[in-house]
Design an enzyme around this catalytic site. Structure first.
Site, mmCIF file in Angstrom:
data_model
loop_
_atom_site.group_PDB
_atom_site.id
_atom_site.type_symbol
_atom_site.label_atom_id
_atom_site.label_comp_id
_atom_site.label_asym_id
_atom_site.label_seq_id
_atom_site.Cartn_x
_atom_site.Cartn_y
_atom_site.Cartn_z
ATOM 1 N N ARG A 42 0.961 -1.315 0.060
ATOM 2 C CA ARG A 42 -0.225 -0.135 -0.365
ATOM 3 C C ARG A 42 1.354 1.338 0.177
ATOM 4 O O ARG A 42 2.241 1.169 0.294
ATOM 5 C CB ARG A 42 -0.735 -0.017 1.237
ATOM 6 N N HIS A 54 -2.426 1.772 -5.616
ATOM 7 C CA HIS A 54 -2.840 0.751 -5.309
ATOM 8 C C HIS A 54 -3.057 0.446 -6.431
ATOM 9 O O HIS A 54 -3.192 -0.717 -6.207
ATOM 10 C CB HIS A 54 -4.148 1.220 -4.888
ATOM 11 N N ARG A 80 -0.588 -2.649 -6.318
ATOM 12 C CA ARG A 80 -0.992 -3.694 -5.761
ATOM 13 C C ARG A 80 -2.155 -4.541 -5.780
ATOM 14 O O ARG A 80 -1.105 -5.733 -6.488
ATOM 15 C CB ARG A 80 -1.768 -2.827 -3.989
#
Length: 322
Positions: free
Chosen positions: A138, A269, A272
């Site tokens: 994150r 994000h 990820r």
């Protein structure tokens, strides 16, 4: 006689006592203040279940906020009553019209698209983004990394007290090992200069600063990706070097995605999401990916199986092409 503390100051004190982040402090104070103003500055002690339900329903119906935003406001109010005012809410059973929640399949980048964005990032932002993608971190996790969290000998990256409150060790991408080593050396040199200039302290989690006052000056506790300038801590007003600002990183990623001519909404994000999806495509089992991401429940990780499933559907040939 000591003056009675204001309610919001009591909220701030309790948040800091429980070691919540500064961003959580700002968010909770904002929603508690909003809740009080919604009820014409009525003190929360004089309000209860009905007022909370009215407020949350208004957020959903009139303000049309997202479900996550309504949940955020509710969490702030729960914190106020339980932790600050010590009110037992167990029998209240708050029932409010909830904002409609939509299940979104996360947008991911292909490996080629990831590399296109990374190629358009320069300097420290290039390294930060590569580490985010390479370890599935994150933004908050990668920016909070300290020098001590990198184990070059065992090629590991340690994440402490993350969002899920589960510490985890991740394999350090071999391609980044040398660059991380150079970055650590740069941090050491910068820290020496800060010490010479009368600075050199860093924010410490929990009560470590009180237990060991000298620790905040140690190199191993310095942020791996520090800001260019020393700035004042918003809580203590102490001048120190913090980590790169999240907005600055986000802005650099946005510009890089535009230069890469991607027609996708690229945020921090997304790297990820892409990490998890690419591991799944490579045959890594779901449980292992769950542990690597630090998810509490495997159900959270299962969303990436839907992403891969949608990708596989895209390979289906139309009957027109038979």
């Amino acid at each position: 006689m000591e003056a009675k503390k204001k309610l919001l100051d009591m909220v701030r004190d309790k948040i800091r006592f429980k070691h919540y982040s500064y961003s959580t402090e700002k968010t909770y104070v904002h929603w508690i203040k909003h809740y009080i103003f919604f009820h014409n500055k009525k003190h929360p002690v004089d309000m209860g279940k009905r007022e909370i339900e009215e407020y949350l329903t208004s957020l959903a119906v009139k303000s049309k906020v997202a479900p996550t935003t309504q949940n955020q406001a509710f969490s702030a109010i729960l914190f106020l009553y339980k932790e600050v005012l010590s009110v037992d809410m167990s029998e209240w059973n708050v029932q409010a019209l909830r904002a409609q929640e939509r299940k979104h399949v996360p947008v991911v980048l292909t490996k080629e698209e990831v590399h296109k964005v990374i190629e358009n990032l320069k300097g420290i932002y290039n390294l930060v983004t590569m580490l985010m993608y390479g370890c599935g971190l994150r933004m908050s996790e990668v920016l909070s990394l300290r020098v001590k969290d990198i184990d070059l000998g065992f090629e590991k990256v340690y994440i402490w007290d993350s969002k899920s409150l589960r510490d985890r060790a991740l394999p350090l991408p071999i391609k980044l090992k040398k660059r991380i080593e150079v970055q650590i050396e740069a941090v050491c040199e910068l820290h020496k200069k800060d010490i010479e200039n009368g600075y050199g302290s860093v924010y410490l989690p929990f009560a470590l600063d009180k237990k060991s006052p000298k620790v905040k000056y140690e190199t191993k506790w310095q942020y791996l990706f520090p800001m260019n300038n020393v700035s004042k801590d918003p809580r203590t007003q102490i001048a120190r070097r913090h980590h790169i600002h999240p907005k600055t990183l986000g802005r650099n990623i946005k510009v890089a995605s535009q230069k890469a001519n991607l027609n996708k909404r690229v945020t921090s994000h997304i790297f990820r999401h892409s990490y998890a999806t690419h591991l799944l495509q490579a045959g890594i089992d779901l449980r292992s990916i769950q542990e690597l991401l630090g998810h509490k429940s495997v159900e959270t990780t299962m969303i990436y199986t839907h992403v891969v499933s949608e990708m596989n559907k895209a390979k289906v040939i139309s009957p027109l092409d038979f």
